[in-house]
Design a protein around this motif. Sequence first.
Motif: not given
Length: 329
Positions: A146-157
Motif C-alpha cells: 500500500x505504499x510506493x516507498x518500498x519495493x514490496x508492492x504491485x499495482x494494476x492500472x
Amino acid sequence: MNALSPRARLAVVLLAVLLLGGGSLGYVLRARQHAEPQRTTADSSFTLAGPRLYYRDSDTGRVAYRPPGPDAASVVGGPSCERFHAAGDTALCLQRLPGLPARADVVVLDRQLRETRRITLPGIPNRARVSASGRMLAWTMFATGDSYATSAFSTRTSILDLNTGYLIKSMEQIPLTIDGARYHAPDINYWGVTFARDDNRFYATASTNGRTYLVEGDLAAWSATALRENVECPSLSPDNSRIAFKKRVSEGTDSPWRLYVLDLRTMTEQPLAESRSVDDQAAWLDDSTVAYALPNADGRTTDLWSVPANGAGTPRLAVPGASSPVAVG
C-alpha cells in the motif's frame, strides 16, 4: 471433583463455539459497519460546476468543494470516495469495499454526480484521473502492498474509454519500449496516468528492475515508450507543455521524494519550492499552480497544499483535512 460426562463435555464445547462464533460475527459486523462508505451517492444539490476546487474531505470521507475566494466556505455533499477526480462532464470515484481480500468499486458519475457505471475490482484504490474532455478514465489499484516507498508492492492500472466502452484492464497489455528496444519483464508496474487533450496520448509511470520511468503512451498506435528515468506520478499541465511529478531524491522511506516540473519541449526539470516529501499525484489548479496532499500534524489524515509551478514562491495551505484535489472550471 467429579469428571464431566461425555455429554456434558460436548455441551461445554458447543457453548464455547457459539460464544466465540458470536463474538467473531460481532467483530466482523462492527468492522464492516466501520468500513462501509458513509454515503455512496451525492446530495441532489451537489453537482460539478465551476470554478471550484473539489476534494475529498477527510472528516467525512465525502467529496466537497470550495468556491474561489480567500473567505469561501467549503461545501460537503458528494459521494464517499477514497480517490476522486473530475473533468468535462465526468467524475471518477474509487470506493474501497469492506472485507478481505481488498476490493474496490470504480464508480463513473455524470455532471450531476449520478452513477452511470460501476466496476468492482480487486485491490486498494490509489490513483484516479479523468481526461480534460471527460472521455478517458484511468485508475490505479494496489494489488499488493500500500505504499510506493518500498519495493514490496504491485499495482494494476486500467484505462476506460467512455465513448466506446472499451476497458483496458491492465496497462501491461500495451507494448513497452525502453532504450529503443521492446521490453519484456514480469515485474513491470504502471501507475499515475495523465491524459493529453487529444484523448489518445497519455503519460504514466512504469517501474521495472528497481527503476522508474516516465512513459508516453499512444492508444491508437497501441504503444508506450520510456522517455526518462526517475519520474513518478506525472500530471500534465492544462496547456500540455509540462509535467509535474515526484522525483526520488533519497533511498529508503524517510522523505524519499521531491516535487518537480518537467518541460516537455526542452526536457529540463525544475524543483518546486515545496521541500517536504510528497507522495501524491499533483493536480494543476491552473497553468501556474499545482496542488497536492501532505500528512498533517496527527499523521492520520492529509491537508491540501499548493505551490507555484515555476520553482518560485512558497507552499500555501489550501484546504486542511483534504486530499484528491481537482480544479473544475
